[in-house]
Design a protein around this motif. Structure first.
Motif, short mmCIF file in Angstrom:
data_model
loop_
_atom_site.label_atom_id
_atom_site.label_comp_id
_atom_site.label_asym_id
_atom_site.label_seq_id
_atom_site.Cartn_x
_atom_site.Cartn_y
_atom_site.Cartn_z
N THR A 17 -8.19 -43.82 91.34
CA THR A 17 -8.46 -44.18 92.74
C THR A 17 -9.89 -44.64 92.94
O THR A 17 -10.15 -45.65 93.62
CB THR A 17 -8.17 -42.98 93.66
OG1 THR A 17 -6.81 -42.60 93.52
CG2 THR A 17 -8.44 -43.33 95.12
N LEU A 18 -10.84 -43.89 92.35
CA LEU A 18 -12.25 -44.24 92.51
C LEU A 18 -12.53 -45.63 91.95
O LEU A 18 -13.24 -46.43 92.59
CB LEU A 18 -13.12 -43.18 91.80
CG LEU A 18 -14.63 -43.41 91.86
CD1 LEU A 18 -15.12 -43.48 93.30
CD2 LEU A 18 -15.36 -42.29 91.11
N HIS A 19 -11.98 -45.92 90.81
CA HIS A 19 -12.19 -47.23 90.21
C HIS A 19 -11.62 -48.34 91.09
O HIS A 19 -12.25 -49.39 91.30
CB HIS A 19 -11.53 -47.29 88.82
CG HIS A 19 -11.61 -48.63 88.17
ND1 HIS A 19 -10.56 -49.52 88.14
CD2 HIS A 19 -12.63 -49.24 87.52
CE1 HIS A 19 -10.93 -50.61 87.51
NE2 HIS A 19 -12.17 -50.47 87.12
N LYS A 20 -10.44 -48.12 91.63
CA LYS A 20 -9.82 -49.12 92.51
C LYS A 20 -10.66 -49.36 93.76
O LYS A 20 -10.80 -50.50 94.22
CB LYS A 20 -8.41 -48.68 92.89
CG LYS A 20 -7.41 -48.71 91.74
CD LYS A 20 -6.04 -48.21 92.18
CE LYS A 20 -5.04 -48.27 91.03
NZ LYS A 20 -3.72 -47.73 91.42
N LYS A 21 -11.24 -48.30 94.31
CA LYS A 21 -12.08 -48.45 95.50
C LYS A 21 -13.37 -49.21 95.17
O LYS A 21 -13.85 -50.01 95.98
CB LYS A 21 -12.39 -47.08 96.09
CG LYS A 21 -11.19 -46.41 96.75
CD LYS A 21 -11.58 -45.05 97.34
CE LYS A 21 -10.39 -44.41 98.05
NZ LYS A 21 -10.71 -43.06 98.60
N LEU A 22 -13.92 -48.96 93.99
CA LEU A 22 -15.10 -49.71 93.57
C LEU A 22 -14.78 -51.19 93.45
O LEU A 22 -15.55 -52.04 93.91
CB LEU A 22 -15.62 -49.18 92.23
CG LEU A 22 -16.54 -47.97 92.25
CD1 LEU A 22 -16.80 -47.48 90.82
CD2 LEU A 22 -17.85 -48.27 92.94
N THR A 23 -13.65 -51.49 92.84
CA THR A 23 -13.24 -52.89 92.68
C THR A 23 -13.08 -53.55 94.05
O THR A 23 -13.54 -54.68 94.27
CB THR A 23 -11.92 -52.97 91.90
OG1 THR A 23 -12.09 -52.33 90.63
CG2 THR A 23 -11.52 -54.42 91.68
N ASP A 47 -14.99 -51.08 84.51
CA ASP A 47 -13.89 -51.05 83.55
C ASP A 47 -13.34 -49.63 83.45
O ASP A 47 -14.07 -48.68 83.17
CB ASP A 47 -14.41 -51.51 82.19
CG ASP A 47 -13.32 -51.55 81.14
OD1 ASP A 47 -12.30 -52.21 81.38
OD2 ASP A 47 -13.50 -50.92 80.09
N TRP A 48 -12.05 -49.48 83.70
CA TRP A 48 -11.40 -48.17 83.63
C TRP A 48 -10.79 -47.97 82.25
O TRP A 48 -10.12 -48.85 81.72
CB TRP A 48 -10.30 -48.08 84.68
CG TRP A 48 -9.47 -46.83 84.59
CD1 TRP A 48 -8.26 -46.69 83.98
CD2 TRP A 48 -9.80 -45.54 85.11
NE1 TRP A 48 -7.80 -45.41 84.09
CE2 TRP A 48 -8.73 -44.67 84.78
CE3 TRP A 48 -10.88 -45.03 85.82
CZ2 TRP A 48 -8.73 -43.33 85.14
CZ3 TRP A 48 -10.88 -43.70 86.18
CH2 TRP A 48 -9.81 -42.86 85.84
N ARG A 49 -11.04 -46.80 81.68
CA ARG A 49 -10.42 -46.45 80.40
C ARG A 49 -9.78 -45.07 80.52
O ARG A 49 -10.44 -44.11 80.94
CB ARG A 49 -11.45 -46.43 79.27
CG ARG A 49 -11.98 -47.82 78.93
CD ARG A 49 -10.93 -48.68 78.25
NE ARG A 49 -11.20 -50.11 78.41
CZ ARG A 49 -10.92 -51.03 77.51
NH1 ARG A 49 -10.34 -50.67 76.38
NH2 ARG A 49 -11.17 -52.29 77.74
N ASP A 102 -9.94 -40.87 81.95
CA ASP A 102 -10.72 -40.51 83.13
C ASP A 102 -12.12 -41.10 83.18
O ASP A 102 -13.03 -40.51 83.76
CB ASP A 102 -10.83 -38.97 83.23
CG ASP A 102 -11.48 -38.32 82.01
OD1 ASP A 102 -11.88 -39.06 81.08
OD2 ASP A 102 -11.58 -37.08 81.98
N VAL A 103 -12.31 -42.27 82.59
CA VAL A 103 -13.67 -42.82 82.49
C VAL A 103 -13.78 -44.21 83.10
O VAL A 103 -12.93 -45.08 82.88
CB VAL A 103 -14.14 -42.85 81.02
CG1 VAL A 103 -15.31 -43.80 80.83
CG2 VAL A 103 -14.54 -41.45 80.56
N ILE A 104 -14.84 -44.39 83.89
CA ILE A 104 -15.24 -45.71 84.38
C ILE A 104 -16.44 -46.16 83.55
O ILE A 104 -17.48 -45.49 83.55
CB ILE A 104 -15.62 -45.68 85.88
CG1 ILE A 104 -14.42 -45.25 86.72
CG2 ILE A 104 -16.12 -47.05 86.33
CD1 ILE A 104 -14.76 -45.02 88.19
N ARG A 105 -16.27 -47.26 82.83
CA ARG A 105 -17.37 -47.78 82.00
C ARG A 105 -18.14 -48.84 82.79
O ARG A 105 -17.55 -49.78 83.32
CB ARG A 105 -16.84 -48.38 80.71
CG ARG A 105 -15.99 -47.43 79.86
CD ARG A 105 -15.65 -48.06 78.52
NE ARG A 105 -15.09 -49.39 78.67
CZ ARG A 105 -14.99 -50.27 77.67
NH1 ARG A 105 -15.42 -49.96 76.47
NH2 ARG A 105 -14.45 -51.46 77.88
#
Length: 423
Positions: free
Chosen positions: A376-382, A389-391, A394-397
């Motif tokens: 969810t956090l990655h999608k909101k950042l996008t 980059d989501w991997r 549980d990691v956002i690179r």
């Protein structure tokens, strides 16, 4: 560094003082539908396009249109020897001698070709050591090589694992593995920088340890080339491979690089797959001559290279040559340190940086581990204009690349992250 400061004014002042800031204008920065530049932190996955790339490729298209086959010798940059235009700049980037470097094939293909030469299993010495969380493609390639030699991958593969509760690999654990299995390990293959954590390994230390136990040593430097000083020659590694589409900005799926240490340069006894581009270039078109092995890394080529892809690589390498790795790494350490400083100032228990805090043990990537991650956090950042980059799991690179990212990019990214976390 202790002199980082909060606030937009500090980021603006650092950008103004940054001697490399103008290079951002030499790259195409992706924009949103409203025409606003996105905050692009995924140069560790696909680097941005230099504005000179189009003219470099157009030159080859023009020569092809006007000269046809004669372009091999009559083009502005004759195609027959085009790869030689890349060698010196690429060697400087990875810390190697020109005889040790070649641009050819793609990364995993090069990895297989290197294992053909440097993985020589016997009945008692046949195991391959890799890091436990190596990039999946490397693991797949290694397993297939084991099977090719009739070795069960579960028996033939040794994993260098982080300790429970940690994401980072430790050298004392690696030493313990060699102490236990050293007489059985035929090849040590480690990612120069781990794709997931961003941990930059001590290549010379690993190579020295493995060689002490008579193991061949190779490094996958996909996340290191153009990012950190690899010093491949001084590392003593037998071979290394890397792609060029991440930090080297050559375009999706572009050609890869390969290093073979000069101590192997004239060893014709090494097993290898060959083709006409590894044959003596002076006799290459004397079609009925017996095979005559080229010395150095060139001797691992197979086919004539795709010129359009090499043109894109040349466009980027010209920029690297103009700046030099020393200045790029200097900015990278400061920019990434600033990013780390701002993230730590968030004091939010829902995120944690798992990349080493020591600047000498990382490149520009910071891996942000998200508590109870569901993307969810990655999608909101996008959605907020931050391309990261989501991997799994549980990691956002995030990689603030010194060639085209700014201090203000870092500032605004963390501000957007802070807003999302506080919602």
């Amino acid at each position: 560094m202790s002199d980082y400061q909060l606030g937009l004014e500090y980021a603006q002042s650092e950008d103004k003082a940054d001697k490399l800031s103008s290079y951002r204008n030499q790259f195409h920065i992706p924009k949103d539908e409203a025409g606003n530049e996105l905050i692009y932190f995924t140069g560790n996955s696909l680097g941005l396009q230099p504005k000179t790339t189009q003219s470099h490729i157009n030159q080859e298209l023009k020569d092809w249109a006007e000269l046809g086959v004669e372009g091999h010798t009559e083009a502005k940059n004759p195609w027959l020897h085009y790869h030689e235009l890349l060698t010196e700049n690429m060697a400087n980037i990875v810390g190697a001698k020109p005889i040790e470097v070649i641009v050819m094939n793609t990364l995993t293909a090069n990895l297989h070709f290197m294992m053909v030469s440097f993985y020589k299993p016997t009945k008692t010495k046949y195991k391959i050591l890799i890091e436990a969380d190596a990039f999946p493609s490397d693991k797949f390639a290694v397993e297939s090589q084991l099977r090719h030699h009739g070795i069960d991958e579960k028996d033939g593969l040794i994993l260098w694992k982080p300790r429970k509760g940690s994401e980072l690999a430790r050298y004392d654990d690696l030493e313990a593995i060699f102490d236990l299995y050293g007489d059985q390990i035929a090849l040590t293959l480690i990612g120069g920088i781990n794709y997931y954590t961003g941990q930059f390994f001590d290549l010379k230390r690993i190579a020295s340890l493995a060689h002490f136990y008579d193991s061949m040593v190779g490094f996958d430097c996909a996340h290191g080339a153009g990012n950190v000083k690899l010093n491949l020659h001084d590392s003593g590694a037998d071979f290394a491979v890397w792609c060029t589409y991440k930090y080297l900005n050559s375009g999706p799926g572009s050609l890869a690089g390969c290093f073979v240490h000069e101590r192997h340069a004239h060893n014709r006894e090494l097993n290898r797959f060959t083709g006409w581009w590894s044959h003596n270039k002076e006799k290459r078109f004397d079609m009925r001559d017996e095979f005559d092995q080229l010395p150095g890394a060139e001797g691992w080529q197979l086919s004539n290279p795709p010129i359009l892809s090499m043109a894109a690589i040349k466009a980027s390498l010209d920029i690297f040559a103009e700046i030099g790795m020393d200045k790029l790494v200097e900015k990278s350490k400061k920019l990434t340190g600033y990013f780390e400083f701002l993230l730590n100032k968030l004091n939010n228990s829902n995120i944690k940086i798992i990349t080493p805090s020591n600047p000498s043990e990382r490149g520009c990537q910071l891996s942000i581990q998200v508590k109870n991650a569901d993307k969810t956090l990655h999608k909101k950042l996008t959605k907020g204009g931050v391309i990261s980059d989501w991997r799994e799991p549980d990691v956002i690179r995030c990689a603030p690349v010194p060639l085209y990212n700014s201090y203000q990019d870092v500032y605004y990214m963390v501000e957007k992250l802070k807003t999302i976390l506080n919602d």
